[in-house]
Design a protein around this motif. Structure first.
Motif, PDB file in Angstrom:
ATOM      1  N   ARG A  79       0.826  -1.212   0.000  1.00 30.37           N
ATOM      2  CA  ARG A  79       0.000   0.000   0.000  1.00 30.37           C
ATOM      3  C   ARG A  79       0.860   1.263   0.000  1.00 30.37           C
ATOM      4  O   ARG A  79       0.470   2.292  -0.546  1.00 30.37           O
ATOM      5  CB  ARG A  79      -0.912   0.007   1.224  1.00 30.37           C
ATOM      6  N   ALA A  80       2.050   1.176   0.620  1.00 30.59           N
ATOM      7  CA  ALA A  80       2.881   2.370   0.761  1.00 30.59           C
ATOM      8  C   ALA A  80       3.640   2.707  -0.504  1.00 30.59           C
ATOM      9  O   ALA A  80       4.030   3.848  -0.724  1.00 30.59           O
ATOM     10  CB  ALA A  80       3.875   2.180   1.916  1.00 30.59           C
ATOM     11  N   ALA A  81       3.890   1.715  -1.353  1.00 26.81           N
ATOM     12  CA  ALA A  81       4.676   1.959  -2.564  1.00 26.81           C
ATOM     13  C   ALA A  81       3.746   2.188  -3.740  1.00 26.81           C
ATOM     14  O   ALA A  81       2.924   1.327  -4.046  1.00 26.81           O
ATOM     15  CB  ALA A  81       5.592   0.753  -2.848  1.00 26.81           C
ATOM     16  N   PRO A  82       3.840   3.349  -4.419  1.00 30.47           N
ATOM     17  CA  PRO A  82       2.997   3.574  -5.591  1.00 30.47           C
ATOM     18  C   PRO A  82       3.171   2.466  -6.623  1.00 30.47           C
ATOM     19  O   PRO A  82       4.284   2.190  -7.063  1.00 30.47           O
ATOM     20  CB  PRO A  82       3.488   4.919  -6.136  1.00 30.47           C
ATOM     21  N   GLY A  83       2.093   1.812  -6.943  1.00 30.46           N
ATOM     22  CA  GLY A  83       2.181   0.728  -7.908  1.00 30.46           C
ATOM     23  C   GLY A  83       2.772  -0.539  -7.339  1.00 30.46           C
ATOM     24  O   GLY A  83       2.995  -1.502  -8.059  1.00 30.46           O
ATOM     25  N   GLY A  84       3.045  -0.555  -5.999  1.00 35.54           N
ATOM     26  CA  GLY A  84       3.669  -1.724  -5.415  1.00 35.54           C
ATOM     27  C   GLY A  84       2.751  -2.937  -5.394  1.00 35.54           C
ATOM     28  O   GLY A  84       3.195  -4.057  -5.527  1.00 35.54           O
ATOM     29  N   ASP A  85       1.488  -2.696  -5.174  1.00 32.13           N
ATOM     30  CA  ASP A  85       0.543  -3.798  -5.132  1.00 32.13           C
ATOM     31  C   ASP A  85       0.195  -4.210  -6.560  1.00 32.13           C
ATOM     32  O   ASP A  85      -0.230  -3.394  -7.366  1.00 32.13           O
ATOM     33  CB  ASP A  85      -0.727  -3.356  -4.394  1.00 32.13           C
ATOM     34  N   ALA A  86       0.353  -5.486  -6.824  1.00 35.42           N
ATOM     35  CA  ALA A  86       0.081  -5.978  -8.179  1.00 35.42           C
ATOM     36  C   ALA A  86      -1.359  -5.746  -8.586  1.00 35.42           C
ATOM     37  O   ALA A  86      -1.696  -5.735  -9.760  1.00 35.42           O
ATOM     38  CB  ALA A  86       0.417  -7.473  -8.266  1.00 35.42           C
ATOM     39  N   SER A  87      -2.250  -5.564  -7.561  1.00 34.40           N
ATOM     40  CA  SER A  87      -3.655  -5.341  -7.896  1.00 34.40           C
ATOM     41  C   SER A  87      -3.938  -3.910  -8.313  1.00 34.40           C
ATOM     42  O   SER A  87      -5.049  -3.599  -8.713  1.00 34.40           O
ATOM     43  CB  SER A  87      -4.534  -5.692  -6.685  1.00 34.40           C
ATOM     44  N   LEU A  88      -2.954  -3.029  -8.200  1.00 32.74           N
ATOM     45  CA  LEU A  88      -3.156  -1.628  -8.562  1.00 32.74           C
ATOM     46  C   LEU A  88      -2.558  -1.365  -9.935  1.00 32.74           C
ATOM     47  O   LEU A  88      -1.340  -1.300 -10.097  1.00 32.74           O
ATOM     48  CB  LEU A  88      -2.501  -0.700  -7.530  1.00 32.74           C
ATOM     49  N   PRO A  89      -3.393  -1.225 -10.947  1.00 33.72           N
ATOM     50  CA  PRO A  89      -2.867  -0.948 -12.297  1.00 33.72           C
ATOM     51  C   PRO A  89      -2.408   0.494 -12.403  1.00 33.72           C
ATOM     52  O   PRO A  89      -2.776   1.361 -11.608  1.00 33.72           O
ATOM     53  CB  PRO A  89      -4.076  -1.217 -13.197  1.00 33.72           C
ATOM     54  N   GLY A  90      -1.595   0.753 -13.412  1.00 33.10           N
ATOM     55  CA  GLY A  90      -1.096   2.093 -13.656  1.00 33.10           C
ATOM     56  C   GLY A  90      -1.809   2.763 -14.809  1.00 33.10           C
ATOM     57  O   GLY A  90      -2.695   2.178 -15.450  1.00 33.10           O
ATOM     58  N   LEU A 103      -2.498   6.623  -8.724  1.00 35.37           N
ATOM     59  CA  LEU A 103      -2.585   7.340 -10.002  1.00 35.37           C
ATOM     60  C   LEU A 103      -2.214   8.813  -9.836  1.00 35.37           C
ATOM     61  O   LEU A 103      -1.526   9.386 -10.675  1.00 35.37           O
ATOM     62  CB  LEU A 103      -3.994   7.232 -10.564  1.00 35.37           C
ATOM     63  N   ARG A 104      -2.666   9.409  -8.747  1.00 39.11           N
ATOM     64  CA  ARG A 104      -2.400  10.843  -8.534  1.00 39.11           C
ATOM     65  C   ARG A 104      -0.905  11.097  -8.408  1.00 39.11           C
ATOM     66  O   ARG A 104      -0.412  12.138  -8.854  1.00 39.11           O
ATOM     67  CB  ARG A 104      -3.130  11.310  -7.278  1.00 39.11           C
ATOM     68  N   ALA A 105      -0.193  10.169  -7.816  1.00 38.30           N
ATOM     69  CA  ALA A 105       1.250  10.345  -7.657  1.00 38.30           C
ATOM     70  C   ALA A 105       1.985  10.253  -8.988  1.00 38.30           C
ATOM     71  O   ALA A 105       3.043  10.861  -9.160  1.00 38.30           O
ATOM     72  CB  ALA A 105       1.799   9.296  -6.688  1.00 38.30           C
ATOM     73  N   ARG A 106       1.404   9.501  -9.940  1.00 41.84           N
ATOM     74  CA  ARG A 106       2.097   9.301 -11.219  1.00 41.84           C
ATOM     75  C   ARG A 106       1.524  10.127 -12.361  1.00 41.84           C
ATOM     76  O   ARG A 106       2.262  10.558 -13.247  1.00 41.84           O
ATOM     77  CB  ARG A 106       2.058   7.808 -11.578  1.00 41.84           C
ATOM     78  N   ASP A 107       0.214  10.324 -12.355  1.00 44.00           N
ATOM     79  CA  ASP A 107      -0.435  11.067 -13.437  1.00 44.00           C
ATOM     80  C   ASP A 107      -1.627  11.821 -12.842  1.00 44.00           C
ATOM     81  O   ASP A 107      -2.758  11.313 -12.837  1.00 44.00           O
ATOM     82  CB  ASP A 107      -0.890  10.097 -14.537  1.00 44.00           C
TER      83      ASP A 107
END
Length: 530
Positions: free
Chosen positions: A164-175, A201-205
């Motif tokens: 949860r702490a790493a952006p995109g760290g969880d494989a269930s969270l798509p980019g 998403l907000r952290a990346r785009d």
């Protein structure tokens, strides 16, 4: 046809209720029921202990990713093991002269991350356990643990926080590059998953996250809209203004207030311009007296337009309505409006102006909140005033917490210099919150000011335990180069007659622990190399 074999849960239920109230499966009511229950339990126990058919082997996990960073030097790896083996509060009671290793772990991690080292693989479980127990440790610990921490977290539910702490760290969270998966998770996911997706998403785009929120905004629950809206703080910019303007008309008061707060942090927004016009109409410069004086005319009503722009109409208990509305207007207005409104004066000159009719505290407190919200260093410095000001505060500082927030807007060097001046005049009794916003290690003038103030408190026979918090900060934040200055403070001083019993021994012990900790920190730095 034989009766079905009773399950273990059925037998436990009968035992808890009693055979008078429920008959064991396959038995008849009466005096034989308890024996039947025991017989069935014995048979079920044998069945449960019998071997099971081997199941299909699970697929092997993918190999751990390679960490390309250089390995820790051997002395630093041993030090990490010692730091992770320590436990907070071990032994309890008085600390003595032994350093608190767990409190040194955050600083060690920061130094290791700055040098770009990778952790020994065998230390990762203990490192993740430490981060699991201390949320303040997680960012530095996960940065140091690297990609293998995420690999381990997918295998152990106790470490799911790393995903949860790493952006995109969880494989269930798509980019953003997987729009179909993003849309599906946003449409079908649990609330926690949707919050995590939006934050990732907000952290990346930021734009993609905003468009995702817009797509379902009308159908979201009010409490969910508030949580989602809060994610826009990350990467807040002018492109968010149209959506936030629409949110000002939301049916939820909390959503409207959050949207107004975000818009007021954008000095070029339309809401900021509206608030600037309202606030400027309330403050004027009176030249009729010997000295130019600020005159305040607070609003006489909170009209629907003000309420739409985030002004809360109902004042808290004990607070006047007009001053409550006025403070909100000034807080939300861009600080740049005051220079234009007040004859081109600088923030220092504006803050120094007298204010008529006891409006000074209200006006300056609102300026403080505006400076914090808009992260304005010039106004923050003006509102802090001189650190030697009477009453331990500047003209706009209404509390220690407010001063600490204002200090957070200043450059690192200016922050340390102001706090050092504050301590030199007012001592340490009010300085704890201010020290917490200063960069580590403390600059030399600040470190010397803290040590001098501690020495003065010791010589005065002050109650020593009231300074334990500052001592703990000094152990973590004082520059190790200051260790030599402690040599003269290690002996137990003569206690004045009115001193707290045992104060001299406590002070000597605390200074010994401080010196030992500083020297240990110096060694830790050397072990990590240049």
């Amino acid at each position: 046809m034989s009766a079905p074999t009773p399950s273990w849960d059925d037998l436990v239920t009968v035992a808890l209720l009693g055979t008078d109230r429920r008959t064991p499966p396959g038995a008849v009511p009466g005096r034989e029921a308890p024996a039947a229950l025991l017989d069935a339990a014995a048979a079920e126990t044998v069945r449960r202990r019998a071997g099971l058919r081997p199941g299909r082997a699970a697929p092997r996990p993918d190999p751990a990713p390679v960490d390309p960073r250089p390995a820790l030097p051997a002395p630093a790896a041993r030090r990490l093991t010692l730091l992770l083996a320590d436990r907070p509060g071990a032994g309890g009671g008085r600390r003595g002269t032994t350093p608190d290793l767990m409190e040194l772990l955050p600083q060690w991690l920061a130094a290791a991350n700055a040098r770009g080292f990778a952790p020994p693989p065998e230390s990762l479980p203990a490192l993740l356990d430490a981060a699991r127990g201390r949320t303040d440790l997680r960012p530095a610990a996960l940065a140091f643990a690297g990609p293998r921490a995420l690999w381990l977290a997918r295998l152990n539910p106790d470490w799911r926080f790393a995903l949860r702490a790493a952006p995109g760290g969880d494989a269930s969270l798509p980019g953003p590059e997987e729009p179909d998966r993003v849309a599906a998770l946003w449409r079908e996911g649990l609330f926690a998953e949707r919050v995590a997706l939006l934050a990732s998403l907000r952290a990346r785009d930021p734009g993609a996250a905003r468009e995702l929120l817009v797509s379902s905004w009308p159908t979201e629950r009010a409490e969910d809209r508030l949580m989602f809206l809060d994610s826009l703080r990350t990467g807040l910019g002018a492109r968010d203004e149209p959506f936030l303007e629409q949110a000002l008309a939301d049916r939820s008061r909390n959503v409207r207030a959050t949207a107004a707060e975000l818009l007021s942090a954008l000095p070029e927004s339309a809401l900021a311009a509206r608030m600037a016009a309202r606030a400027a109409a309330c403050v004027a410069l009176d030249h009729t007296g010997d000295t130019p004086t600020l005159v305040v005319e607070a609003p006489h009503e909170c009209d629907p337009a003000m309420e739409r722009d985030g002004v809360t109409p109902k004042a808290p208990a004990g607070r006047g309505e007009r001053s409550w509305w006025f403070g909100q207007l000034v807080e939300a207005a861009p600080l740049t409006v005051w220079r234009r409104r007040l004859g081109g004066r600088t923030p220092e000159e504006i803050v120094a102006l007298p204010v008529a009719d006891d409006w000074l505290d209200e006006l300056h407190a609102a300026w403080c909140r505006a400076a914090v919200r808009q992260r304005d260093a010039v106004w923050s410095r003006a509102l802090l005033g001189r650190p030697s000001a009477p009453g331990a505060g500047g003209p706009g500082a209404v509390s220690l917490a407010e001063r600490a927030k204002l200090l957070g807007n200043l450059p690192v060097g200016a922050r340390a210099e102001w706090v050092a001046g504050f301590i030199a005049v007012h001592g340490l009794s009010e300085a704890f919150q201010l020290l917490g916003v200063c960069a580590v290690p403390w600059a030399a003038p600040l470190g010397r000011a803290v040590l001098d103030a501690l020495n003065i408190a010791r010589d005065a026979g002050s109650y020593p335990w009231s300074f334990s918090g500052v001592m703990g900060l000094a152990e973590r934040c004082l520059d190790p180069a200051e260790a030599s200055r402690l040599d003269a403070l290690l002996a137990a001083p003569d206690e004045p007659e009115d001193a707290a019993p045992g104060a001299g021994g406590y002070w000597a012990e605390a200074f010994q622990r401080l010196g030992t900790t500083l020297r240990l920190r110096a060694v830790m730095t050397q072990e990590l190399g240049p």
